[in-house]
Design a protein around this motif. Sequence first.
Motif, PDB file in Angstrom:
ATOM      1  N   MET A  35      45.431  63.337  27.080  1.00 53.06           N
ATOM      2  CA  MET A  35      44.705  62.084  27.035  1.00 53.06           C
ATOM      3  C   MET A  35      44.843  61.387  28.387  1.00 53.06           C
ATOM      4  O   MET A  35      45.956  61.168  28.850  1.00 53.06           O
ATOM      5  N   PRO A  36      43.737  61.031  29.023  1.00 52.74           N
ATOM      6  CA  PRO A  36      43.834  60.347  30.321  1.00 52.74           C
ATOM      7  C   PRO A  36      44.413  58.944  30.153  1.00 52.74           C
ATOM      8  O   PRO A  36      44.229  58.299  29.121  1.00 52.74           O
ATOM      9  N   ASN A  37      45.118  58.483  31.171  1.00 50.34           N
ATOM     10  CA  ASN A  37      45.700  57.137  31.178  1.00 50.34           C
ATOM     11  C   ASN A  37      44.683  56.135  31.703  1.00 50.34           C
ATOM     12  O   ASN A  37      44.769  55.680  32.843  1.00 50.34           O
ATOM     13  N   ILE A  38      43.718  55.797  30.866  1.00 51.33           N
ATOM     14  CA  ILE A  38      42.717  54.797  31.258  1.00 51.33           C
ATOM     15  C   ILE A  38      43.288  53.430  30.890  1.00 51.33           C
ATOM     16  O   ILE A  38      43.408  53.093  29.713  1.00 51.33           O
ATOM     17  N   LEU A  39      43.657  52.664  31.893  1.00 52.20           N
ATOM     18  CA  LEU A  39      44.268  51.363  31.666  1.00 52.20           C
ATOM     19  C   LEU A  39      43.236  50.326  31.233  1.00 52.20           C
ATOM     20  O   LEU A  39      43.524  49.467  30.402  1.00 52.20           O
ATOM     21  N   LEU A  40      42.069  50.389  31.838  1.00 49.28           N
ATOM     22  CA  LEU A  40      41.006  49.442  31.532  1.00 49.28           C
ATOM     23  C   LEU A  40      39.692  49.988  32.060  1.00 49.28           C
ATOM     24  O   LEU A  40      39.659  50.664  33.094  1.00 49.28           O
ATOM     25  N   THR A  41      38.628  49.681  31.352  1.00 49.74           N
ATOM     26  CA  THR A  41      37.272  49.959  31.820  1.00 49.74           C
ATOM     27  C   THR A  41      36.625  48.607  32.082  1.00 49.74           C
ATOM     28  O   THR A  41      36.706  47.706  31.256  1.00 49.74           O
ATOM     29  N   ARG A  42      35.987  48.472  33.242  1.00 49.09           N
ATOM     30  CA  ARG A  42      35.369  47.196  33.624  1.00 49.09           C
ATOM     31  C   ARG A  42      33.904  47.411  33.961  1.00 49.09           C
ATOM     32  O   ARG A  42      33.557  48.351  34.686  1.00 49.09           O
ATOM     33  N   ILE A  43      33.067  46.517  33.436  1.00 50.86           N
ATOM     34  CA  ILE A  43      31.666  46.461  33.838  1.00 50.86           C
ATOM     35  C   ILE A  43      31.567  45.417  34.943  1.00 50.86           C
ATOM     36  O   ILE A  43      31.916  44.252  34.733  1.00 50.86           O
ATOM     37  N   ASP A  44      31.122  45.863  36.095  1.00 46.29           N
ATOM     38  CA  ASP A  44      30.945  44.948  37.230  1.00 46.29           C
ATOM     39  C   ASP A  44      29.849  45.546  38.097  1.00 46.29           C
ATOM     40  O   ASP A  44      30.040  46.604  38.692  1.00 46.29           O
ATOM     41  N   ASN A  45      28.695  44.883  38.152  1.00 44.82           N
ATOM     42  CA  ASN A  45      27.588  45.498  38.890  1.00 44.82           C
ATOM     43  C   ASN A  45      27.848  45.561  40.389  1.00 44.82           C
ATOM     44  O   ASN A  45      27.119  46.227  41.105  1.00 44.82           O
ATOM     45  N   ARG A  46      28.921  44.935  40.860  1.00 40.22           N
ATOM     46  CA  ARG A  46      29.317  45.072  42.263  1.00 40.22           C
ATOM     47  C   ARG A  46      30.237  46.278  42.460  1.00 40.22           C
ATOM     48  O   ARG A  46      30.545  46.640  43.585  1.00 40.22           O
TER      49      ARG A  46
ATOM     50  N   SER B 235      29.490  60.887  38.875  1.00 40.07           N
ATOM     51  CA  SER B 235      28.382  60.525  37.996  1.00 40.07           C
ATOM     52  C   SER B 235      28.958  60.277  36.597  1.00 40.07           C
ATOM     53  O   SER B 235      30.102  60.634  36.306  1.00 40.07           O
ATOM     54  N   ILE B 236      28.154  59.680  35.745  1.00 41.91           N
ATOM     55  CA  ILE B 236      28.587  59.435  34.367  1.00 41.91           C
ATOM     56  C   ILE B 236      28.948  60.760  33.698  1.00 41.91           C
ATOM     57  O   ILE B 236      30.005  60.891  33.077  1.00 41.91           O
ATOM     58  N   GLN B 237      28.083  61.750  33.817  1.00 44.64           N
ATOM     59  CA  GLN B 237      28.327  63.039  33.160  1.00 44.64           C
ATOM     60  C   GLN B 237      29.569  63.727  33.717  1.00 44.64           C
ATOM     61  O   GLN B 237      30.384  64.258  32.954  1.00 44.64           O
ATOM     62  N   THR B 238      29.745  63.715  35.030  1.00 52.90           N
ATOM     63  CA  THR B 238      30.929  64.344  35.615  1.00 52.90           C
ATOM     64  C   THR B 238      32.201  63.648  35.137  1.00 52.90           C
ATOM     65  O   THR B 238      33.195  64.307  34.815  1.00 52.90           O
ATOM     66  N   THR B 239      32.160  62.330  35.056  1.00 50.49           N
ATOM     67  CA  THR B 239      33.320  61.589  34.554  1.00 50.49           C
ATOM     68  C   THR B 239      33.667  62.056  33.144  1.00 50.49           C
ATOM     69  O   THR B 239      34.832  62.351  32.845  1.00 50.49           O
ATOM     70  N   ALA B 240      32.666  62.127  32.280  1.00 47.12           N
ATOM     71  CA  ALA B 240      32.898  62.572  30.899  1.00 47.12           C
ATOM     72  C   ALA B 240      33.434  64.003  30.865  1.00 47.12           C
ATOM     73  O   ALA B 240      34.303  64.321  30.046  1.00 47.12           O
ATOM     74  N   ASP B 241      32.950  64.835  31.770  1.00 47.12           N
ATOM     75  CA  ASP B 241      33.357  66.244  31.788  1.00 47.12           C
ATOM     76  C   ASP B 241      34.789  66.446  32.281  1.00 47.12           C
ATOM     77  O   ASP B 241      35.461  67.369  31.825  1.00 47.12           O
TER      78      ASP B 241
ATOM     79  N   VAL C 297      31.367  56.746  26.405  1.00 46.15           N
ATOM     80  CA  VAL C 297      31.935  56.819  25.058  1.00 46.15           C
ATOM     81  C   VAL C 297      31.268  57.948  24.272  1.00 46.15           C
ATOM     82  O   VAL C 297      31.935  58.756  23.616  1.00 46.15           O
ATOM     83  N   GLN C 298      29.950  58.025  24.345  1.00 48.82           N
ATOM     84  CA  GLN C 298      29.228  59.091  23.645  1.00 48.82           C
ATOM     85  C   GLN C 298      29.569  60.466  24.207  1.00 48.82           C
ATOM     86  O   GLN C 298      29.469  61.468  23.501  1.00 48.82           O
ATOM     87  N   GLY C 299      30.011  60.506  25.470  1.00 47.67           N
ATOM     88  CA  GLY C 299      30.414  61.759  26.105  1.00 47.67           C
ATOM     89  C   GLY C 299      31.871  62.118  25.859  1.00 47.67           C
ATOM     90  O   GLY C 299      32.378  63.090  26.428  1.00 47.67           O
ATOM     91  N   GLY C 300      32.555  61.328  25.036  1.00 41.72           N
ATOM     92  CA  GLY C 300      33.926  61.665  24.662  1.00 41.72           C
ATOM     93  C   GLY C 300      35.023  61.015  25.482  1.00 41.72           C
ATOM     94  O   GLY C 300      36.196  61.357  25.327  1.00 41.72           O
ATOM     95  N   VAL C 301      34.672  60.088  26.358  1.00 42.46           N
ATOM     96  CA  VAL C 301      35.696  59.404  27.147  1.00 42.46           C
ATOM     97  C   VAL C 301      36.402  58.393  26.233  1.00 42.46           C
ATOM     98  O   VAL C 301      35.738  57.581  25.592  1.00 42.46           O
TER      99      VAL C 301
END
Length: 157
Positions: A1-12, A62-68, A93-97
């Motif tokens: 399981m990856p250690n994802i501390l937080l996911t942030r949406i920031d268009n910058r 890319s989104i897909q590479t991240t999920a992969d 999320v739909q890609g399993g992250v």
Amino acid sequence: MPNILLTRIDNRLVHGQVGVTWVNHLGANLIVVANDEVAEDEVQQDLMEMVLPEAIGVRFFSIQTTADIIHDAAEDQYIFLVVKTPQDVLRLVQGGVPIDRVNIGNMHYSEGKTQIYSTVSVDDTDKEAFRKLKEHGVKLEVRRVPDERPDDIYKFL
């Protein structure tokens, strides 16, 4: 399981607030920028890398590479995942992250969007992505900086 501390949406994406304030608060040692356009744009990547302390790693996928590949992260990688839009989070999320909490930091106003918070403007596609994320059990909070009290996004929608 990856250690994802937080996911942030920031268009910058990565800027001083993300690269210093949030990284220090979280104790992250790696920022993963998941964005299809930036993954292909070395100029944008170079600009984002300039604001980061040397001790912080950064990857642009890319989104897909991240999920992969996110599940291949090393145990000692403490990941701060940064994306531009709620649609990007939904695709991850739909890609399993394994994302259980999302910080919504900045979504600029543009034509067709409604400002719902000082730093967050949304349109119908954003709202739909938020609804689907909630169905997946993802907690969504609006918070610009770590010392600010988080607000539940749903009270603004």
